[in-house]
Design a protein around this motif. Structure first.
Motif, PDB file in Angstrom:
ATOM      1  N   ARG A   1      48.733  48.118  39.109  1.00 11.77           N
ATOM      2  CA  ARG A   1      47.979  47.004  39.701  1.00 11.77           C
ATOM      3  C   ARG A   1      48.498  45.665  39.202  1.00 11.77           C
ATOM      4  O   ARG A   1      48.645  44.701  39.948  1.00 11.77           O
ATOM      5  CB  ARG A   1      46.501  47.139  39.320  1.00 11.77           C
ATOM      6  CG  ARG A   1      45.654  47.716  40.425  1.00 11.77           C
ATOM      7  CD  ARG A   1      44.190  47.610  40.130  1.00 11.77           C
ATOM      8  NE  ARG A   1      43.712  46.235  40.023  1.00 11.77           N
ATOM      9  CZ  ARG A   1      42.470  45.922  39.716  1.00 11.77           C
ATOM     10  NH1 ARG A   1      41.580  46.881  39.498  1.00 11.77           N
ATOM     11  NH2 ARG A   1      42.100  44.669  39.620  1.00 11.77           N
TER      12      ARG A   1
ATOM     13  N   ARG B   1      51.498  45.018  38.105  1.00 15.97           N
ATOM     14  CA  ARG B   1      52.832  44.723  38.652  1.00 15.97           C
ATOM     15  C   ARG B   1      52.729  44.283  40.113  1.00 15.97           C
ATOM     16  O   ARG B   1      53.428  43.360  40.535  1.00 15.97           O
ATOM     17  CB  ARG B   1      53.728  45.962  38.534  1.00 15.97           C
ATOM     18  CG  ARG B   1      54.126  46.237  37.098  1.00 15.97           C
ATOM     19  CD  ARG B   1      55.262  47.240  36.998  1.00 15.97           C
ATOM     20  NE  ARG B   1      55.366  47.690  35.618  1.00 15.97           N
ATOM     21  CZ  ARG B   1      54.890  48.851  35.171  1.00 15.97           C
ATOM     22  NH1 ARG B   1      54.289  49.695  36.002  1.00 15.97           N
ATOM     23  NH2 ARG B   1      54.998  49.164  33.906  1.00 15.97           N
ATOM     24  N   ARG B   2      51.836  44.957  40.863  1.00 13.28           N
ATOM     25  CA  ARG B   2      51.679  44.563  42.267  1.00 13.28           C
ATOM     26  C   ARG B   2      51.175  43.126  42.371  1.00 13.28           C
ATOM     27  O   ARG B   2      51.482  42.398  43.298  1.00 13.28           O
ATOM     28  CB  ARG B   2      50.699  45.503  42.974  1.00 13.28           C
ATOM     29  CG  ARG B   2      51.376  46.763  43.505  1.00 13.28           C
ATOM     30  CD  ARG B   2      50.485  47.509  44.486  1.00 13.28           C
ATOM     31  NE  ARG B   2      49.229  47.927  43.884  1.00 13.28           N
ATOM     32  CZ  ARG B   2      49.081  48.995  43.107  1.00 13.28           C
ATOM     33  NH1 ARG B   2      50.131  49.749  42.841  1.00 13.28           N
ATOM     34  NH2 ARG B   2      47.925  49.314  42.585  1.00 13.28           N
ATOM     35  N   ARG B   3      50.392  42.725  41.356  1.00 12.27           N
ATOM     36  CA  ARG B   3      49.850  41.371  41.317  1.00 12.27           C
ATOM     37  C   ARG B   3      50.947  40.368  40.970  1.00 12.27           C
ATOM     38  O   ARG B   3      50.771  39.163  41.089  1.00 12.27           O
ATOM     39  CB  ARG B   3      48.784  41.362  40.225  1.00 12.27           C
ATOM     40  CG  ARG B   3      47.795  40.265  40.255  1.00 12.27           C
ATOM     41  CD  ARG B   3      46.636  40.620  39.350  1.00 12.27           C
ATOM     42  NE  ARG B   3      46.925  40.302  37.952  1.00 12.27           N
ATOM     43  CZ  ARG B   3      46.113  40.615  36.964  1.00 12.27           C
ATOM     44  NH1 ARG B   3      44.993  41.290  37.190  1.00 12.27           N
ATOM     45  NH2 ARG B   3      46.401  40.297  35.728  1.00 12.27           N
ATOM     46  N   GLY B   4      52.102  40.878  40.491  1.00 11.64           N
ATOM     47  CA  GLY B   4      53.207  40.000  40.143  1.00 11.64           C
ATOM     48  C   GLY B   4      53.347  39.761  38.653  1.00 11.64           C
ATOM     49  O   GLY B   4      54.230  39.013  38.220  1.00 11.64           O
ATOM     50  N   ASP B   5      52.480  40.372  37.847  1.00 16.07           N
ATOM     51  CA  ASP B   5      52.596  40.199  36.395  1.00 16.07           C
ATOM     52  C   ASP B   5      53.638  41.164  35.837  1.00 16.07           C
ATOM     53  O   ASP B   5      53.846  42.236  36.391  1.00 16.07           O
ATOM     54  CB  ASP B   5      51.253  40.502  35.703  1.00 16.07           C
ATOM     55  CG  ASP B   5      50.222  39.434  36.003  1.00 16.07           C
ATOM     56  OD1 ASP B   5      50.547  38.553  36.831  1.00 16.07           O
ATOM     57  OD2 ASP B   5      49.121  39.486  35.449  1.00 16.07           O
ATOM     58  N   ALA B   6      54.251  40.746  34.746  1.00 16.73           N
ATOM     59  CA  ALA B   6      55.246  41.615  34.104  1.00 16.73           C
ATOM     60  C   ALA B   6      54.537  42.578  33.153  1.00 16.73           C
ATOM     61  O   ALA B   6      53.633  42.184  32.412  1.00 16.73           O
ATOM     62  CB  ALA B   6      56.252  40.773  33.324  1.00 16.73           C
TER      63      ALA B   6
ATOM     64  N   THR C   1      43.196  43.916  33.299  1.00 16.03           N
ATOM     65  CA  THR C   1      43.029  44.566  34.607  1.00 16.03           C
ATOM     66  C   THR C   1      41.598  44.922  34.976  1.00 16.03           C
ATOM     67  O   THR C   1      41.308  45.054  36.153  1.00 16.03           O
ATOM     68  CB  THR C   1      43.883  45.849  34.681  1.00 16.03           C
ATOM     69  OG1 THR C   1      43.678  46.577  33.477  1.00 16.03           O
ATOM     70  CG2 THR C   1      45.345  45.536  34.841  1.00 16.03           C
TER      71      THR C   1
END
Lengths: 277, 164
Positions: free
Chosen positions: A19, A21-26, A87
């Protein structure tokens, strides 16, 4: 039981990391890998019938090292609390934050307290005259895992804590705990836990396994702690170099600015060594 | 010549060397005398409780010192602050100090284990401790040299920092 808990924890972690990563966080994939590996080590330690391959006390020591030392290290390095805080829904996060700030939690994660619970518990297990059932209790390994995780969590201090203990306290605690572990391991060479009658050869093998196996995990813990210091020093150094480049660029009063930067650098170095990275 | 405190990384070089020296001594003791030669014994029936505690502490300290020494070395290299004579002085002092403690307190006073079994330990003890004293003497000599060269080279790290 352990298998169900492990599968559940791995699924939750991977879902949360996905979730993020999909949000753009590393979120490094290596962390997922060590998390899975940690739970795999725990399952192997507890579920594999080591007693069919090894003499009884050595078999117990294999499970003890895996569940109490290796699995906690891997699980803590995956930073599960950080992941959870980033998260979970807001309401849950509030609860989690107030939990990490609760007085009892803050007390338990003090490195010396966590060390006494973990290594002190081990001394009780092997040196106190406990009722015979304790050594075969199904709660023994989950307990070792929990105590080991608490100790690793507090010494590494990777996840956010309200008052992160300083490096000297964490390194000193690691040293004393490692020494206490080595003393207990070596003392088992000559005398097993009271009320037990393991063969001398079994005790000797178990004792050396605990002594040298403990070393490996403690070295890994020390590497993590030392690397935190190294990175903090690197950040301080980069700041100073940036400052002195700026000072050179202005041209005017170069000597004075460079001297200030050097002084600030030394001051900062002292602070990072003494305080938290 | 710029003004400033004399050689800011000299003592850090010394400490880094000390930790590395203790680490090397502990590693050689463990790898060579325990594991390869099998001269030292893991446990000796005459081991005292104080001996066990001291052994546990120094055993743990040996490994942690190795890790700390390596990271300090990397940090000194990174900031061009490594003063080699001071570092080697630390290595000799750490190695000699650890070995002398091991040879006198551990082997003789606390009777943790002997250097070798089935032989007269006296010549081994004398050799062991003489080597330790030689390392300590070398460490002191190097430290005196480091203080002289350190004073000559003072101000050097700041110039490098500025140029980077």
């Amino acid at each position: 039981m352990t298998v169900v808990a492990a599968v559940l924890c791995c699924a939750l972690y991977t879902y949360a990391a996905g979730r993020l990563r999909r949000r753009g966080d590393a979120w490094a994939r290596g962390r997922d890998a060590v998390w899975w590996l940690g739970w795999a080590v725990l399952v192997c330690s507890v579920e594999v019938p080591w007693g069919t391959y090894l003499p009884p006390f050595t078999a117990h020591t294999v499970a003890h090292l895996g569940a109490g030392m290796v699995a906690p290290l891997l699980v803590v390095v995956a930073r599960p609390v950080t992941l959870a805080l980033r998260t979970v829904p807001v309401a849950v996060r509030r609860g989690l934050v107030s939990l990490t700030r609760a007085r009892v939690v803050r007390f338990l994660v003090l490195p010396p307290v966590a060390a006494v619970i973990d290594v002190g518990g081990l001394w009780l297990l092997y040196r106190a005259p406990l009722p015979a059932g304790v050594h075969h209790s199904p709660l023994l390994y989950p307990h070792l895992f929990a105590a080991g995780t608490l100790f690793t969590f507090s010494v590494l201090a990777l996840d956010p804590l309200r008052h992160r203990p300083g490096l000297p306290l964490r390194a000193g605690t690691l040293l004393v705990a490692a020494a206490a572990h080595a003393v207990l391991a070596k003392s088992l060479w000559a005398a097993g836990p009271p009320g037990t009658a393991y063969a001398a050869a079994d005790l000797r093998m178990a004792s050396q396994l605990m002594y040298y196996g403990g070393d490996l995990v403690e070295i890994a813990l020390a590497v993590v702690v030392a690397h935190q210091w190294y990175r903090a020093e690197g950040r301080a150094l980069r700041r100073v170099r940036m400052l002195s480049t700026v000072a050179e660029g202005t041209g005017d009063g170069h000597d004075q600015s460079a001297a200030d930067a050097a002084a600030a650098h030394r001051e900062h170095g002292r602070r990072t060594v003494a305080g938290s990275p | 010549m710029t003004e400033g405190p004399p050689q800011p990384h000299r003592s850090r070089s010394l400490v880094g060397g000390l930790l590395a020296g203790v680490g090397v001594a502990a590693f050689v003791d463990e790898a060579v005398f325990h594991q390869l030669l099998h001269w030292h014994h893991f446990y000796d029936r005459s081991t005292t409780d104080a001996g066990l505690v001291s052994d546990g502490f120094f055993h743990a300290f040996g490994w942690l010192a190795t890790v700390a020494g390596l990271f300090l070395y990397a940090d000194l290299r990174r900031r061009n602050g490594l003063l080699r004579t001071a570092w080697w002085s630390g290595v000799c002092l750490g190695l000699g100090g650890f070995q002398l403690y091991d040879g006198t307190i551990h082997h003789k006073v606390l009777r943790l284990h002997q250097i070798r079994y089935g032989v007269d330990p006296a010549p081994y003890d004398w050799t062991w401790n003489a080597i330790a004293v030689l390392f300590l003497a070398a460490g002191v000599a190097l430290w005196l040299r480091a203080r002289r060269t350190g004073d000559r080279a003072h101000g050097r790290p700041r110039v490098r920092t500025g140029a980077a």
